[in-house]
Motif scaffolding. Structure first.
Motif, PDB file in Angstrom:
ATOM      1  N   GLU A  92     -75.282 -67.523-113.851  1.00 23.96           N
ATOM      2  CA  GLU A  92     -76.034 -68.223-112.810  1.00 23.96           C
ATOM      3  C   GLU A  92     -76.623 -67.018-111.912  1.00 23.96           C
ATOM      4  OE1 GLU A  92     -73.983 -71.166-110.878  1.00 23.96           O
ATOM      5  OE2 GLU A  92     -74.007 -72.557-112.509  1.00 23.96           O
ATOM      6  N   SER A  93     -75.752 -66.100-111.535  1.00 23.73           N
ATOM      7  CA  SER A  93     -75.822 -65.176-110.616  1.00 23.73           C
ATOM      8  C   SER A  93     -76.458 -63.879-111.153  1.00 23.73           C
ATOM      9  CB  SER A  93     -74.601 -64.768-109.599  1.00 23.73           C
ATOM     10  OG  SER A  93     -73.586 -64.410-110.521  1.00 23.73           O
ATOM     11  N   LEU A  94     -76.063 -63.446-112.211  1.00 25.28           N
ATOM     12  CA  LEU A  94     -76.445 -62.125-112.687  1.00 25.28           C
ATOM     13  C   LEU A  94     -77.716 -62.340-113.691  1.00 25.28           C
ATOM     14  CD1 LEU A  94     -73.125 -60.311-113.071  1.00 25.28           C
ATOM     15  CD2 LEU A  94     -74.879 -60.369-111.236  1.00 25.28           C
ATOM     16  N   TRP A  95     -78.063 -63.564-114.568  1.00 29.00           N
ATOM     17  CA  TRP A  95     -78.900 -63.467-115.365  1.00 29.00           C
ATOM     18  C   TRP A  95     -80.076 -64.681-114.844  1.00 29.00           C
ATOM     19  CZ3 TRP A  95     -79.219 -60.470-119.502  1.00 29.00           C
ATOM     20  CH2 TRP A  95     -78.200 -59.874-120.034  1.00 29.00           C
ATOM     21  N   CYS A  96     -79.360 -65.921-114.558  1.00 28.90           N
ATOM     22  CA  CYS A  96     -80.475 -66.826-113.932  1.00 28.90           C
ATOM     23  C   CYS A  96     -81.390 -66.412-112.863  1.00 28.90           C
ATOM     24  CB  CYS A  96     -79.594 -68.203-114.028  1.00 28.90           C
ATOM     25  SG  CYS A  96     -80.886 -69.791-113.796  1.00 28.90           S
ATOM     26  N   LEU A  97     -80.787 -66.068-112.065  1.00 27.27           N
ATOM     27  CA  LEU A  97     -81.452 -65.800-110.578  1.00 27.27           C
ATOM     28  C   LEU A  97     -82.454 -64.848-110.799  1.00 27.27           C
ATOM     29  CD1 LEU A  97     -78.689 -66.674-108.019  1.00 27.27           C
ATOM     30  CD2 LEU A  97     -81.010 -67.722-108.262  1.00 27.27           C
ATOM     31  N   PRO A  98     -82.005 -63.562-111.171  1.00 26.22           N
ATOM     32  CA  PRO A  98     -82.878 -62.468-111.511  1.00 26.22           C
ATOM     33  C   PRO A  98     -84.112 -62.868-112.707  1.00 26.22           C
ATOM     34  CG  PRO A  98     -80.833 -61.548-111.706  1.00 26.22           C
ATOM     35  CD  PRO A  98     -80.491 -63.184-111.547  1.00 26.22           C
ATOM     36  N   SER A 104     -90.785 -65.865-110.804  1.00 25.01           N
ATOM     37  CA  SER A 104     -91.732 -66.088-109.442  1.00 25.01           C
ATOM     38  C   SER A 104     -92.808 -65.111-109.532  1.00 25.01           C
ATOM     39  CB  SER A 104     -90.641 -66.251-108.134  1.00 25.01           C
ATOM     40  OG  SER A 104     -91.545 -66.291-107.135  1.00 25.01           O
ATOM     41  N   SER A 105     -92.480 -63.859-109.597  1.00 25.76           N
ATOM     42  CA  SER A 105     -93.799 -62.909-109.330  1.00 25.76           C
ATOM     43  C   SER A 105     -94.604 -62.801-110.229  1.00 25.76           C
ATOM     44  CB  SER A 105     -93.070 -61.532-109.147  1.00 25.76           C
ATOM     45  OG  SER A 105     -92.684 -61.118-110.588  1.00 25.76           O
ATOM     46  N   VAL A 106     -94.529 -63.338-111.537  1.00 28.24           N
ATOM     47  CA  VAL A 106     -95.319 -63.296-112.611  1.00 28.24           C
ATOM     48  C   VAL A 106     -96.218 -64.507-112.756  1.00 28.24           C
ATOM     49  CG1 VAL A 106     -95.703 -63.516-115.163  1.00 28.24           C
ATOM     50  CG2 VAL A 106     -94.106 -61.962-114.196  1.00 28.24           C
ATOM     51  N   VAL A 107     -95.868 -65.562-112.214  1.00 27.50           N
ATOM     52  CA  VAL A 107     -96.281 -66.903-112.167  1.00 27.50           C
ATOM     53  C   VAL A 107     -97.447 -66.756-111.056  1.00 27.50           C
ATOM     54  CG1 VAL A 107     -94.944 -68.330-110.665  1.00 27.50           C
ATOM     55  CG2 VAL A 107     -96.247 -69.472-112.450  1.00 27.50           C
ATOM     56  N   ALA A 132     -83.208 -74.191-105.560  1.00 25.50           N
ATOM     57  CA  ALA A 132     -82.790 -72.844-105.814  1.00 25.50           C
ATOM     58  C   ALA A 132     -84.282 -71.856-105.812  1.00 25.50           C
ATOM     59  CB  ALA A 132     -82.256 -72.492-107.094  1.00 25.50           C
ATOM     60  N   PHE A 133     -85.259 -72.331-106.566  1.00 25.62           N
ATOM     61  CA  PHE A 133     -86.406 -71.628-106.825  1.00 25.62           C
ATOM     62  C   PHE A 133     -87.277 -71.717-105.367  1.00 25.62           C
ATOM     63  CE2 PHE A 133     -90.866 -71.353-107.910  1.00 25.62           C
ATOM     64  CZ  PHE A 133     -91.073 -70.376-108.690  1.00 25.62           C
ATOM     65  N   TRP A 140     -83.026 -65.032-101.049  1.00 18.58           N
ATOM     66  CA  TRP A 140     -82.334 -63.853-102.169  1.00 18.58           C
ATOM     67  C   TRP A 140     -83.219 -62.525-102.499  1.00 18.58           C
ATOM     68  CZ3 TRP A 140     -82.793 -62.473-107.281  1.00 18.58           C
ATOM     69  CH2 TRP A 140     -81.648 -61.695-107.937  1.00 18.58           C
ATOM     70  N   ILE A 141     -84.490 -62.819-102.717  1.00 16.94           N
ATOM     71  CA  ILE A 141     -85.242 -61.656-102.803  1.00 16.94           C
ATOM     72  C   ILE A 141     -85.479 -60.804-101.475  1.00 16.94           C
ATOM     73  CG2 ILE A 141     -87.729 -61.081-103.638  1.00 16.94           C
ATOM     74  CD1 ILE A 141     -87.985 -63.581-105.469  1.00 16.94           C
ATOM     75  N   ARG A 142     -85.672 -61.639-100.547  1.00 16.35           N
ATOM     76  CA  ARG A 142     -85.789 -60.682 -99.358  1.00 16.35           C
ATOM     77  C   ARG A 142     -84.488 -59.681 -99.024  1.00 16.35           C
ATOM     78  NH1 ARG A 142     -88.037 -65.662 -97.311  1.00 16.35           N
ATOM     79  NH2 ARG A 142     -85.978 -66.133 -96.322  1.00 16.35           N
ATOM     80  N   VAL A 143     -83.556 -60.379 -99.251  1.00 15.84           N
ATOM     81  CA  VAL A 143     -82.263 -59.637 -99.310  1.00 15.84           C
ATOM     82  C   VAL A 143     -82.015 -58.411-100.215  1.00 15.84           C
ATOM     83  CG1 VAL A 143     -79.649 -59.608 -99.180  1.00 15.84           C
ATOM     84  CG2 VAL A 143     -81.153 -61.520 -97.973  1.00 15.84           C
ATOM     85  N   ALA A 144     -82.367 -58.918-101.402  1.00 19.30           N
ATOM     86  CA  ALA A 144     -82.046 -57.972-102.408  1.00 19.30           C
ATOM     87  C   ALA A 144     -83.191 -56.587-102.560  1.00 19.30           C
ATOM     88  CB  ALA A 144     -81.866 -58.455-103.709  1.00 19.30           C
ATOM     89  N   GLY A 145     -84.687 -57.259-102.232  1.00 14.08           N
ATOM     90  CA  GLY A 145     -85.570 -56.242-102.169  1.00 14.08           C
ATOM     91  C   GLY A 145     -86.293 -56.352-103.420  1.00 14.08           C
TER      92      GLY A 145
END
Length: 220
Positions: A92-98, A104-107, A132-133, A140-145
């Motif tokens: 979930e955290s290391l494969w699905c979310l990334p 999200s960016s591609v679509v 989650a999406f 999550w993206i804002r925090v991770a950059g």
């Protein structure tokens, strides 16, 4: 193995039309097959165009699925295959979310792509993944950059069915040359590390889209 066949997809793969590009891709498939680590070439939808025997070996115990086999579409496999977590550690955290972050960016850039829109509709059909999406992922993206959207260089756990590897880690390496990029493809190789004996592979563990529970704060 080039031009993988099988599986049902909402849209066909975008393969090159020119004979020169086809010949390049065929020769590139020979190069990929010679690599000892799992290696795959995907298009912008994550449809698999080329993969090698090491890639097939990593996912050889996957049960059949009509749309989410790893050698058909890697994104669909990560998001929708019920057995994905038996191979992809911390699924979930290391494969699905990334992967969701990348999707999200591609679509956003390819809003009219029918294949991407079909995946978006499948996400929307799962209430937990949709939440989650829409809600957790932007935070999550804002925090991770921007690093959240990158694949190259990340280290992630895997559970290889071959006991020679077992439960270990892989570094994802983007090996996309200019010609391949110009064709609209990207190559990723999972560089496996030697087995870490202190950990054992969880047997029978499954992770489905419906089990996407939290959006963790990424490590910094």
């Amino acid at each position: 193995m080039a031009y993988q066949a099988g599986g049902q997809r909402p849209a066909p793969r975008l393969l090159p039309e020119s004979p020169e590009a086809q010949a390049y891709l065929q020769d590139y498939a020979t190069l990929v097959e010679a690599v000892p680590f799992p290696s795959v070439v995907v298009d912008h939808r994550w449809d698999v165009v080329v993969s090698n025997s090491a890639f097939a070996s990593l996912f050889r115990e996957m049960s059949p699925h009509p749309t989410a086999m790893p050698w058909d579409n890697l994104l669909r496999f990560v998001l929708f295959h019920p057995d994905a977590g038996t191979v992809l550690g911390d699924h979930e955290s290391l494969w699905c979310l990334p992967m969701l972050a990348h999707f999200s960016s591609v679509v956003e850039r390819c809003a009219h792509d029918h294949g991407l829109q079909a995946i978006r509709r499948e996400i929307a059909q799962d209430p937990i993944m949709e939440a989650a999406f829409r809600q957790g992922l932007p935070h999550w993206i804002r925090v991770a950059g921007e690093a959240a959207l990158e694949q190259d260089g990340v280290v992630r756990p895997v559970h290889h069915p071959d006991p020679r590897w077992g439960t270990t880690e892989c570094r994802v390496v983007d090996e996309t040359p200019r010609t391949l990029r110009e064709l609209g493809y990207r190559r990723l190789t999972l560089v496996l590390r030697e087995t870490r004996r202190e950990r054992s592979r969880p047997r029978g563990a499954r992770s489905t889209a419906a089990h996407l529970r939290v959006v963790p704060t990424p490590e910094v």
